[in-house]
Design an enzyme around this catalytic site. Structure first.
Site, PDB file in Angstrom:
ATOM      1  N   GLY A 185       0.772  -1.238   0.000  1.00  0.00           N
ATOM      2  CA  GLY A 185       0.000   0.000   0.000  1.00  0.00           C
ATOM      3  C   GLY A 185       0.805   1.291   0.000  1.00  0.00           C
ATOM      4  N   ASN A 187       1.615   3.009  -2.668  1.00  0.00           N
ATOM      5  CA  ASN A 187       0.938   3.938  -3.586  1.00  0.00           C
ATOM      6  C   ASN A 187      -0.351   4.471  -2.975  1.00  0.00           C
ATOM      7  OD1 ASN A 187       2.301   4.339  -6.311  1.00  0.00           O
ATOM      8  ND2 ASN A 187       2.540   2.121  -5.980  1.00  0.00           N
ATOM      9  N   MET A 244      -3.663  -7.263  -7.033  1.00  0.00           N
ATOM     10  CA  MET A 244      -3.111  -8.373  -7.806  1.00  0.00           C
ATOM     11  C   MET A 244      -4.193  -9.304  -8.367  1.00  0.00           C
ATOM     12  SD  MET A 244       0.062  -7.692  -7.688  1.00  0.00           S
ATOM     13  CE  MET A 244       0.915  -9.182  -8.170  1.00  0.00           C
ATOM     14  N   ARG A 245      -5.284  -8.695  -8.840  1.00  0.00           N
ATOM     15  CA  ARG A 245      -6.349  -9.494  -9.444  1.00  0.00           C
ATOM     16  C   ARG A 245      -6.720  -8.899 -10.782  1.00  0.00           C
ATOM     17  NH1 ARG A 245      -7.454 -14.167  -7.498  1.00  0.00           N
ATOM     18  NH2 ARG A 245      -9.621 -14.021  -8.138  1.00  0.00           N
ATOM     19  N   ASN A 261      -4.948   2.130 -13.074  1.00  0.00           N
ATOM     20  CA  ASN A 261      -3.958   1.220 -12.503  1.00  0.00           C
ATOM     21  C   ASN A 261      -2.583   1.852 -12.649  1.00  0.00           C
ATOM     22  OD1 ASN A 261      -2.879  -1.246 -11.440  1.00  0.00           O
ATOM     23  ND2 ASN A 261      -2.253  -1.806 -13.515  1.00  0.00           N
ATOM     24  N   HIS A 279       1.492   0.749 -13.035  1.00  0.00           N
ATOM     25  CA  HIS A 279       2.320  -0.412 -13.366  1.00  0.00           C
ATOM     26  C   HIS A 279       3.778   0.038 -13.484  1.00  0.00           C
ATOM     27  CE1 HIS A 279       3.126  -4.400 -14.971  1.00  0.00           C
ATOM     28  NE2 HIS A 279       3.925  -3.828 -15.844  1.00  0.00           N
ATOM     29  N   ASP A 296      -2.970  -4.817 -18.175  1.00  0.00           N
ATOM     30  CA  ASP A 296      -1.978  -3.747 -18.345  1.00  0.00           C
ATOM     31  C   ASP A 296      -2.003  -3.146 -19.751  1.00  0.00           C
ATOM     32  OD1 ASP A 296      -1.155  -4.209 -15.724  1.00  0.00           O
ATOM     33  OD2 ASP A 296       0.381  -5.637 -16.323  1.00  0.00           O
TER      34      ASP A 296
HETATM   35  C1  GRF Z   1       3.757  -1.103  -7.313  1.00  0.00           C
HETATM   36  O1  GRF Z   1       5.032  -1.250  -7.900  1.00  0.00           O
HETATM   37  C2  GRF Z   1       2.696  -0.951  -8.371  1.00  0.00           C
HETATM   38  O2  GRF Z   1       3.131  -0.237  -9.479  1.00  0.00           O
HETATM   39  C3  GRF Z   1       2.421  -2.373  -8.762  1.00  0.00           C
HETATM   40  O3  GRF Z   1       2.476  -3.095  -7.547  1.00  0.00           O
HETATM   41  C4  GRF Z   1       3.314  -2.394  -6.620  1.00  0.00           C
HETATM   42  C5  GRF Z   1       2.452  -2.133  -5.426  1.00  0.00           C
HETATM   43  O4  GRF Z   1       3.166  -1.509  -4.389  1.00  0.00           O
HETATM   44  N1  GRF Z   1       1.169  -2.498  -9.462  1.00  0.00           N
HETATM   45  P1  GRF Z   1       2.388  -0.827  -3.194  1.00  0.00           P
HETATM   46  O5  GRF Z   1       1.446  -1.900  -2.626  1.00  0.00           O
HETATM   47  O6  GRF Z   1       1.648   0.349  -3.725  1.00  0.00           O
HETATM   48  O7  GRF Z   1       3.455  -0.453  -2.206  1.00  0.00           O
END
Ligand code: GRF
Length: 216
Positions: free
Chosen positions: A13, A15, A91-92, A108, A110, A146
């Site tokens: 988490g 982000n 992750m889904r 999203n 990535h 993606d």
């Molecule tokens: C990040 O690198 C994001 O881009 C990818 O998964 C990771 C998640 O990290 N989709 P966090 O849970 O936000 O720390």
């Protein structure tokens, strides 16, 4: 646009934290009204609760179908009048019930310059491919992994001796700036989707992105 955000997570988490911090500090004019994780006991849920945000787990297990899991998420988002959904390490795969409930309203992030290196382990893919520049992409979510219209990208150099972890850490710094900025751009309106392009009208204003840059 409705500035009520729902954030979907599966883990750390960081982000999510960047979005929380940006909205608290006034860099992002939005309110995170709910955080939903498909896994229990993840750090992201603690971050949400620490910020006073409604945080729930809706496990992906135990539903008759994948769509039923998605429908349960939609119910919680709708119950809180969420206008924009942000996937942040979720992750889904997103299925039809969620996509149909939020057309062009799911983002999203990535950690690669898409369309290079979609899917899992993009930092390892970048290193193994030998690219000199990778980065981060914020894009709309479609039924293909993606692959939706790109809102914003930032370049990050790949340096000699990088491991997936060192590259991930360098990219993550840019992710934390890019995601609030991209969300602001989308919420500001004045854009349309043309084909697979995210096109901003000339007047779409104050939340303009910094120029694409490598390694700053
Ligand atoms: C990040 O690198 C994001 O881009 C990818 O998964 C990771 C998640 O990290 N989709 P966090 O849970 O936000 O720390």
């Amino acid at each position: 646009m409705n500035r009520r955000l729902g954030v979907l997570i599966s883990g750390r988490g960081s982000n999510l934290q960047a979005l929380i911090d940006a909205s608290r500090e006034g860099r992002l004019d939005a309110t995170i009204v709910v955080v939903i994780s498909n896994r229990d006991d993840v750090q992201g849920l603690e971050r949400a609760r620490a910020a006073g945000i409604d945080a729930l787990t809706i496990s992906h297990r135990g539903w008759p179908s994948r769509d039923d899991h998605d429908r349960a998420i939609v119910r919680e988002l709708r119950a809180r009048d969420v206008g924009l959904v942000c996937l942040a390490g979720y992750m889904r795969l997103v299925g039809a019930p969620l996509l149909d409930a939020y057309p062009n309203a799911i983002l999203n992030i990535h950690p690669s310059l898409l369309p290079a290196f979609p899917g899992v382990d993009p930092q390892r893919q970048a290193i193994e491919h030998g690219v000199r520049v990778s980065g981060v992409t914020v894009h709309f979510v479609t039924s293909e992994l993606d692959n939706g219209p790109i809102v914003l990208q930032r370049a990050v150099p790949v340096v000699e001796g990088d491991t997936p972890d060192t590259l991930a850490a360098r990219i993550l710094i840019e992710e934390h700036k890019a995601y609030p900025e991209a969300v602001s751009m989308v919420l500001a309106g004045g854009w349309r989707i043309e084909g697979r392009r995210f096109v901003r009208s000339a007047s779409a204003g104050s939340a303009s992105p910094s120029p694409l840059r490598a390694g700053s």
